[in-house]
Structure formats: structure tokens, C-alpha cells
Design a protein around this motif. Structure first.
Motif, mmCIF file in Angstrom:
data_model
loop_
_atom_site.group_PDB
_atom_site.id
_atom_site.type_symbol
_atom_site.label_atom_id
_atom_site.label_comp_id
_atom_site.label_asym_id
_atom_site.label_seq_id
_atom_site.Cartn_x
_atom_site.Cartn_y
_atom_site.Cartn_z
ATOM 1 N N MET A 39 -1.500 2.512 -1.517
ATOM 2 C CA MET A 39 -0.277 2.585 -0.707
ATOM 3 C C MET A 39 0.830 3.238 -1.542
ATOM 4 S SD MET A 39 -1.379 1.078 2.019
ATOM 5 C CE MET A 39 0.103 0.821 2.984
ATOM 6 N N CYS A 40 1.974 3.471 -0.913
ATOM 7 C CA CYS A 40 3.106 4.048 -1.650
ATOM 8 C C CYS A 40 3.717 2.955 -2.529
ATOM 9 C CB CYS A 40 4.151 4.583 -0.682
ATOM 10 S SG CYS A 40 3.459 5.699 0.548
ATOM 11 N N ASP A 41 3.763 3.195 -3.819
ATOM 12 C CA ASP A 41 4.309 2.205 -4.751
ATOM 13 C C ASP A 41 5.836 2.271 -4.667
ATOM 14 O OD1 ASP A 41 4.486 0.348 -6.730
ATOM 15 O OD2 ASP A 41 4.054 1.735 -8.370
ATOM 16 N N GLY A 42 6.441 1.190 -4.177
ATOM 17 C CA GLY A 42 7.885 1.241 -3.912
ATOM 18 C C GLY A 42 8.108 1.833 -2.540
ATOM 19 N N CYS A 43 7.287 1.390 -1.589
ATOM 20 C CA CYS A 43 7.339 1.918 -0.213
ATOM 21 C C CYS A 43 8.755 1.857 0.357
ATOM 22 C CB CYS A 43 6.376 1.093 0.648
ATOM 23 S SG CYS A 43 6.660 1.195 2.411
ATOM 24 N N PRO A 44 9.332 2.992 0.692
ATOM 25 C CA PRO A 44 10.670 2.962 1.306
ATOM 26 C C PRO A 44 10.638 2.467 2.749
ATOM 27 C CG PRO A 44 10.184 5.102 0.305
ATOM 28 C CD PRO A 44 8.900 4.354 0.397
ATOM 29 N N ASP A 45 9.503 2.664 3.429
ATOM 30 C CA ASP A 45 9.450 2.393 4.865
ATOM 31 C C ASP A 45 8.987 0.970 5.160
ATOM 32 O OD1 ASP A 45 10.272 4.974 5.189
ATOM 33 O OD2 ASP A 45 8.322 5.776 5.717
ATOM 34 N N MET A 46 9.460 0.023 4.382
ATOM 35 C CA MET A 46 9.121 -1.379 4.639
ATOM 36 C C MET A 46 9.905 -1.881 5.842
ATOM 37 S SD MET A 46 7.107 -3.262 2.747
ATOM 38 C CE MET A 46 6.056 -3.083 1.320
ATOM 39 N N LEU A 82 9.081 -8.609 4.186
ATOM 40 C CA LEU A 82 8.915 -7.154 4.226
ATOM 41 C C LEU A 82 7.436 -6.813 4.404
ATOM 42 C CD1 LEU A 82 11.298 -6.141 1.277
ATOM 43 C CD2 LEU A 82 11.774 -6.068 3.736
ATOM 44 N N ALA A 83 7.182 -5.767 5.198
ATOM 45 C CA ALA A 83 5.787 -5.375 5.462
ATOM 46 C C ALA A 83 5.706 -3.858 5.636
ATOM 47 C CB ALA A 83 5.273 -6.067 6.733
ATOM 48 N N TRP A 84 4.576 -3.275 5.214
ATOM 49 C CA TRP A 84 4.399 -1.820 5.381
ATOM 50 C C TRP A 84 4.465 -1.470 6.861
ATOM 51 C CZ3 TRP A 84 -0.282 -3.536 2.399
ATOM 52 C CH2 TRP A 84 -0.096 -3.399 1.023
ATOM 53 N N SER A 85 5.335 -0.551 7.212
ATOM 54 C CA SER A 85 5.433 -0.190 8.636
ATOM 55 C C SER A 85 4.206 0.587 9.105
ATOM 56 C CB SER A 85 6.700 0.626 8.884
ATOM 57 O OG SER A 85 6.716 1.781 8.082
ATOM 58 N N CYS A 86 3.560 1.339 8.196
ATOM 59 C CA CYS A 86 2.434 2.166 8.642
ATOM 60 C C CYS A 86 1.204 1.324 8.979
ATOM 61 C CB CYS A 86 2.093 3.226 7.589
ATOM 62 S SG CYS A 86 1.503 2.579 6.017
ATOM 63 N N ARG A 87 1.215 0.034 8.605
ATOM 64 C CA ARG A 87 0.038 -0.792 8.904
ATOM 65 C C ARG A 87 0.420 -2.082 9.637
ATOM 66 N NH1 ARG A 87 -3.016 -1.597 3.583
ATOM 67 N NH2 ARG A 87 -4.143 -2.985 4.992
ATOM 68 N N LEU A 88 1.547 -2.019 10.320
ATOM 69 C CA LEU A 88 2.046 -3.233 10.968
ATOM 70 C C LEU A 88 1.120 -3.736 12.081
ATOM 71 C CD1 LEU A 88 4.647 -4.921 10.525
ATOM 72 C CD2 LEU A 88 5.511 -3.899 12.630
ATOM 73 N N LEU A 94 17.635 -7.433 10.164
ATOM 74 C CA LEU A 94 18.610 -6.932 9.182
ATOM 75 C C LEU A 94 18.901 -8.002 8.125
ATOM 76 C CD1 LEU A 94 21.096 -4.954 11.491
ATOM 77 C CD2 LEU A 94 19.197 -4.066 10.135
ATOM 78 N N ASP A 95 18.882 -9.268 8.555
ATOM 79 C CA ASP A 95 19.061 -10.361 7.579
ATOM 80 C C ASP A 95 17.954 -10.323 6.527
ATOM 81 O OD1 ASP A 95 21.267 -11.297 8.916
ATOM 82 O OD2 ASP A 95 20.199 -12.907 9.978
ATOM 83 N N VAL A 96 16.736 -10.030 6.983
ATOM 84 C CA VAL A 96 15.599 -9.975 6.042
ATOM 85 C C VAL A 96 15.812 -8.840 5.037
ATOM 86 C CG1 VAL A 96 13.101 -9.580 5.817
ATOM 87 C CG2 VAL A 96 13.980 -11.020 7.670
ATOM 88 N N PHE A 97 16.235 -7.665 5.538
ATOM 89 C CA PHE A 97 16.526 -6.564 4.596
ATOM 90 C C PHE A 97 17.602 -6.994 3.599
ATOM 91 C CE2 PHE A 97 15.393 -3.416 8.200
ATOM 92 C CZ PHE A 97 14.058 -3.450 7.846
ATOM 93 N N ALA A 98 18.667 -7.600 4.131
ATOM 94 C CA ALA A 98 19.793 -7.980 3.253
ATOM 95 C C ALA A 98 19.326 -8.964 2.182
ATOM 96 C CB ALA A 98 20.915 -8.583 4.087
ATOM 97 N N ARG A 99 18.383 -9.842 2.546
ATOM 98 C CA ARG A 99 17.928 -10.861 1.605
ATOM 99 C C ARG A 99 17.005 -10.272 0.536
ATOM 100 N NH1 ARG A 99 14.872 -14.558 4.811
ATOM 101 N NH2 ARG A 99 16.831 -14.666 5.936
#
Ligand code: SF4
Length: 403
Positions: free
Chosen positions: A362-369, A376-382, A56-61
Motif C-alpha cells: 500500500m502507499c506508505d503514509g497514505c494521504p487518501d485515508m 482511519l482506513a484506506w479509501s481505495c479498499r473501503l 471530520l472529528d476523526v480526522f481532527a483526532r
């Protein structure tokens, strides 16, 4: 048949890497189902609350967001899921639980609501091999969808969304699911169709990390050989076979193809019996911009109370062509002005497409990071990060042979 959709006629959702509607938290890798097409290895491993706090800290940053999707794995397998909901809410994000619903009870739902839960997205489709639902059709799964929607409605005050993966053999079922969503427009707020993809295509490509070739066989990505090119155009064409006026309003493009629809949003206004029309692009733009002006973030999910205000929204008809059509229908049928009109979103998502030259669209402006290694990283290719420490590059086999 492909529907004539032109991205220049639609509103480009304003979501970007640092300023988005949502972020994607994965507190667990464990799941209690094994869906075809899942992107994640099923590992009996939960993150501690300290690790969740760090994510969550990473999202906040790095990202302004309205909501945080709590996903996985299935988040209900995490023994501290209520605490996780509370942690997300405490930081000012709307917690949205992304679950298959298998482990959901009404008591647990009430507990999560008390902790600040904003809504749920249920993944329900016919390729999940659910106990008691094996060999049931996509349409028969509507009974299960309804059980979840009614439970959410009983608890009240929560958004209720459904997503279903679209396979070649379930593409024809989409109009029935769209109709089902309409029949329950008062308690189902969002319907999402996710086109099936397989991120690994070893027949066409080799995969590289750094300078070295890697073996993708160890990754959990599906490689069933099914059709992986179903697009938002196909889904819209299918919906229009039964609802010819179905009208998307907004989209997210691909990183490599500006005219590809990676996320395609339609918002309809109606009752359980009839759809009266669709919001146009101006209205979606107004909603996103207004939300950003008011809160500093782009809107992820609207509260159920807003979804019930379709009639009040008609007052904005001068600004939006879609609303004008509904308003005209109201003039022709004034009883409409005394009925409650609901809003319901239909989203079509097309995950990664690999182009012939190896570029990954990929989705430009991927919401599911989500988060990997503090970034931040694409969740679909983690899975690539988990196995190789970074994302793999895709190189056409012919090109690799020349090197
Ligand atoms: S890039 Fe992948 S993770 Fe991001 S929104 Fe698209 S499908 Fe989802």
C-alpha cells in the motif's frame, strides 16, 4: 522501456499516518457515472451533516492535514455539498472537491467558493462512459478538461487539478495529456495519472477475514482482467519518449517495497509554449518543511497565486539543482527573466499491488485515508470494511491449500 529512477535520489515526501498533507472525506456513495476501475459501489446513500461532522472529528483526532479531499461517490450528488465545503473550511482545512464535474455549474462553483472551497480535482478519462463523450479518445476528452479548467479560471482563485486512470490501452496517450496540461499551464495546476489496479485477484489468491475465507465477488472492485502492473516507471518512460528531461523530484514508497513509487511527484516550470525545467528534490523538501514550520502541516495544494510565481522562485537557485538548470537557461536567454513562469505538478499514483507471497504493498503514509468505524482506513479498499467489517488478508492459493 523502463526509466532509470532511483528512490534514493529523490525526496521521500514526509507524509505519515498522523501527519499528512490531506485526508479523504466520503460524504456520499452515490455517483452519476460508472467509471471502469471505480473502487466504490454506487449506492444512493448520502451521509447526514452530523455523520460528516463525526468523520471530520476523526480526522481532527488522528491526523494533521493541510487539505481535505471531498470525494465519494461524486460529492456533487450530495444535496448539501455547499454546507460540507463550509464545514471543512470552518475547521481550518483546505476543501478540495474531487468530482467528475458532471453536475457542476458555474453558479454552484461560485457558491462553493463563497463557502471556502480551495480547489477542485476533476476525474476525466475516456473510460467513464459519459453521456455525449462515449467512444471519444483520451485526447478528445481534452476538450472537456478545458471546459472545466476555463470555468474554474473564470471563477478565479481556485486550484484546478485533473486526474485520469491509466489503462494499458491509454498508456500511449499520456504524452498528449502532458502536452495539453502544458498548453494550459496558466490555469491547470496539477495533472495526476492513476495506474489502473484491481484489488481482487481470485486466480492467484484466496481472501481471509479473521480465520475465515471470504468471497470477494460481492465487492464493487473491478475484475476485468486488464493489465494491473502498469507502474510509475512505465508512465515516466512514456512521458520521456516526448520529454526526455522529465524529472520526478519526490515520492511516497510502498509499505512492503521501499523502492516502489506509489506517489511520484514532478514539478515543472514553464509557459504555455515551453517547459524550462523541473524542481529538484531540495526545492520540494524546502516547500514541505517550510510549510510545516509555518502552519504545522505539510502542504497539499498550493494556491494559484503561488503557481504563478515560478520566476521569483529562481532566486532560490543556489539550493536546488533543478532550479540551477532553469536559472542557467535564463542567463542564456535573458528574456525569460521578464516572462511569467508557472509551476505545474505532475503526480503518478500506483494503488495497491499484491506481492507473490500475499503481502499488500500500500502507499506508505497514505494521504487518501478516510474514516471507517471511528478510525482511519484506506479509501481505495473501503469496500472490504463495508462488507466484512475489516480489511481482508490475501493468501496465495498454494499456501492456503497447505493450511
Ligand atoms: S493506499 Fe489506497 S487510498 Fe491510500 S493513497 Fe494509496 S491508493 Fe490511495
Amino acid at each position: 522501456m523502463t526509466a532509470a529512477l532511483d528512490h534514493r535520489e529523490l525526496y521521500r515526501l514526509p507524509w505519515t499516518l498522523p501527519d499528512n498533507a490531506i485526508a479523504w472525506l466520503e460524504p456520499t456513495m452515490k455517483c452519476n457515472l460508472a467509471c471502469e476501475g471505480c473502487y466504490r459501489a454506487n449506492v444512493n446513500e448520502h451521509k447526514s451533516l452530523e455523520q460528516v461532522a463525526k468523520d471530520l472529528d476523526v480526522f481532527a483526532r488522528y491526523r494533521k492535514a493541510d487539505g481535505v479531499s471531498i470525494a465519494g461517490g461524486d460529492p456533487l450528488t450530495h444535496p448539501q455539498v455547499v454546507d460540507i465545503v463550509r464545514m471543512v473550511a470552518a475547521r481550518g482545512w483546505k476543501p478540495i472537491l474531487n468530482t467528475n464535474g458532471l453536475a457542476l455549474t458555474e453558479d454552484l462553483l461560485r457558491e462553493m467558493k463563497r463557502a471556502g472551497l480551495f480547489g477542485l480535482t476533476f476525474h476525466v478519462d475516456s473510460k467513464q462512459h459519459r453521456p455525449k463523450w462515449k467512444n471519444k479518445t483520451e485526447q478528445e476528452h481534452n476538450a472537456l478538461r478545458l471546459q472545466f479548467a476555463e470555468m474554474v479560471a473564470r471563477v478565479g482563485g481556485l486550484t484546478c487539478s485533473f486526474n485520469a486512470t491509466v489503462y494499458e490501452d491509454t498508456l500511449d496517450c499520456i504524452p498528449d495529456l502532458v502536452d495539453w496540461a502544458q498548453e494550459h499551464i496558466d490555469i491547470v495546476h496539477v495533472m495526476v495519472f492513476i495506474c489502473y489496479r484491481e484489488p481482487v485477484e481470485t486466480k492467484r489468491f484466496d481472501y481471509y477475514v479473521g480465520g475465515g475465507k471470504v468471497d470477494m465477488a460481492a465487492l464493487a472492485y473491478a475484475t476485468s482482467g486488464q493489465r494491473i502492473d502498469i507502474s510509475a516507471h512505465d508512465v515516466v518512460a512514456k512521458i520521456r519518449e516526448r520529454a526526455p528531461d522529465f524529472a520526478p523530484a519526490a515520492y511516497l514508497n510502498g509499505t512492503e517495497k521501499p523502492d516502489s513509487f506509489k506517489w511520484l511527484l514532478s514539478v515543472r516550470l514553464g509557459t504555455r509554449k515551453r517547459i524550462y525545467g523541473y524542481l529538484g528534490r531540495k526545492m520540494v523538501e524546502l516547500a514541505q518543511v517550510w510549510h510545516h514550520l509555518r502552519t504545522g502541516t505539510y502542504m497539499a495544494y498550493a494556491a494559484p497565486a503561488i503557481s504563478r510565481r515560478g520566476r521569483a522562485m529562481l532566486l532560490l537557485w543556489p539550493f536546488d539543482r533543478g532550479l540551477r538548470r532553469v536559472f542557467l537557461r535564463a542567463l542564456l536567454s535573458p528574456s525569460l527573466l521578464f516572462r511569467r513562469l508557472y509551476l505545474q505538478s505532475i503526480m503518478v499514483i500506483s494503488p495497491v499491488d499484491v506481492l507473490a507471497d500475499g503481502r499488500q504493498n500500500m502507499c506508505d503514509g497514505c494521504p487518501d485515508m478516510t474514516v471507517w468505524d471511528g478510525a482511519l482506513a484506506w479509501s481505495c479498499r473501503l469496500e472490504e470494511c463495508i462488507h466484512f467489517g475489516q480489511f481482508a488478508r490475501t493468501v496465495p492459493k498454494a499456501q492456503a491449500a497447505q493450511c
